[in-house]
Scaffold this active site. Sequence first.
Site, short mmCIF file in Angstrom:
data_model
loop_
_atom_site.label_atom_id
_atom_site.label_comp_id
_atom_site.label_asym_id
_atom_site.label_seq_id
_atom_site.Cartn_x
_atom_site.Cartn_y
_atom_site.Cartn_z
N GLN A 68 -23.43 -14.35 -21.74
CA GLN A 68 -23.55 -15.42 -20.74
C GLN A 68 -24.64 -16.43 -21.13
O GLN A 68 -24.45 -17.65 -21.02
CB GLN A 68 -23.86 -14.85 -19.35
CG GLN A 68 -23.01 -13.68 -18.91
CD GLN A 68 -21.56 -14.04 -18.65
OE1 GLN A 68 -21.20 -15.20 -18.62
NE2 GLN A 68 -20.73 -13.03 -18.47
N GLU A 112 -10.96 -21.87 -12.33
CA GLU A 112 -10.60 -20.46 -12.50
C GLU A 112 -9.22 -20.26 -11.90
O GLU A 112 -9.02 -20.53 -10.71
CB GLU A 112 -11.63 -19.56 -11.83
CG GLU A 112 -11.25 -18.09 -11.73
CD GLU A 112 -10.95 -17.44 -13.08
OE1 GLU A 112 -9.80 -17.02 -13.30
OE2 GLU A 112 -11.87 -17.36 -13.91
N ASP A 161 -14.91 -20.16 -21.07
CA ASP A 161 -15.23 -18.73 -21.04
C ASP A 161 -13.90 -17.99 -20.87
O ASP A 161 -13.53 -17.60 -19.76
CB ASP A 161 -16.19 -18.44 -19.90
CG ASP A 161 -16.56 -16.97 -19.79
OD1 ASP A 161 -16.26 -16.21 -20.73
OD2 ASP A 161 -17.14 -16.58 -18.76
N ASP A 164 -9.42 -12.93 -24.55
CA ASP A 164 -8.94 -12.96 -25.94
C ASP A 164 -7.57 -13.64 -26.04
O ASP A 164 -6.84 -13.73 -25.06
CB ASP A 164 -8.87 -11.54 -26.48
CG ASP A 164 -10.24 -10.88 -26.55
OD1 ASP A 164 -11.08 -11.39 -27.31
OD2 ASP A 164 -10.47 -9.88 -25.85
#
Length: 286
Positions: A68, A112, A161, A164
């Site tokens: 972070q 998000e 952020d 994978d």
Amino acid sequence: MDLIRNGWFSEIKSLWPGQCMSLEVEEVLLHEKSKYQDVMVFKSKRYGNVLVLDGVIQCTERDEFSYQEMIAHLPLNSHSNPKKVLIIGGGDGGVIREILKHDCVESITQCEIDEKVIEVSKKYFPDMSCGYGNPKVYTYIGDGFEYMKKHTNEFDVIITDSSDPDGPAEVLFEEEYFKLMKGALREGGIICTQGECIWLHLDLIKKVHTFCQSLFPVVDYGYCTIPTYPSGQIGFMLCSQNPETNFKVPVRTWSEENKPNLRYYNEDVHKAAFVLPEFAKKKLQE
């Protein structure tokens, strides 16, 4: 395949064939499906609470700070005056927490797609999600692609952020996505994206590094260590619209009296993050 067997969680994925990270489980705190993914939180024996999405560890209370801090402070301290920051992903709130340590930042927008991640983090990871109540923070629940299409030339720093490159997150490692980020940047803006592991995904890193060089005048790759990510290492792809940017040397630092609570990042670690082992250095120079 069961995620937990004989009291141990094992992170078995084709993205890192022949190896896996295992953590001893004390208690499963949550396991359910969101609209987008399988969500699990368990209390581990040594690493505190652990967030797992689709079978992959996203963060643990013990070591989350290294990732972070680095994904936030590497780009922000490479920009002379970042005021508006966009985060794509990061529903656990850790990146927000770190960005708020920069007083010059006036607004943070987070995109998000999965509201469940934010909800779970607020309940089980309060130290990471503590920034959600800050008035500088605006959270948009939805697709970051669509948001950036409507918000061009707006942000000083964009941080991706992401998980994978498997399934929905795969598009976040494609050239079209980086073009969208470039369009959403103000003049002189900087992007930083989760850049995978040199021990596992060097070909992918090389591919992304190459097309980024065709889009931005300055591109660099740094990394940090973190025990619970595959092979104990994770990287960051950094790109700048400003040809004078040198990611290896921070342009802003905190004075000793104003230094925030940091557990991994410092000025020396910032510089060292871009010193790559020879095999990775050669690959990116090909």
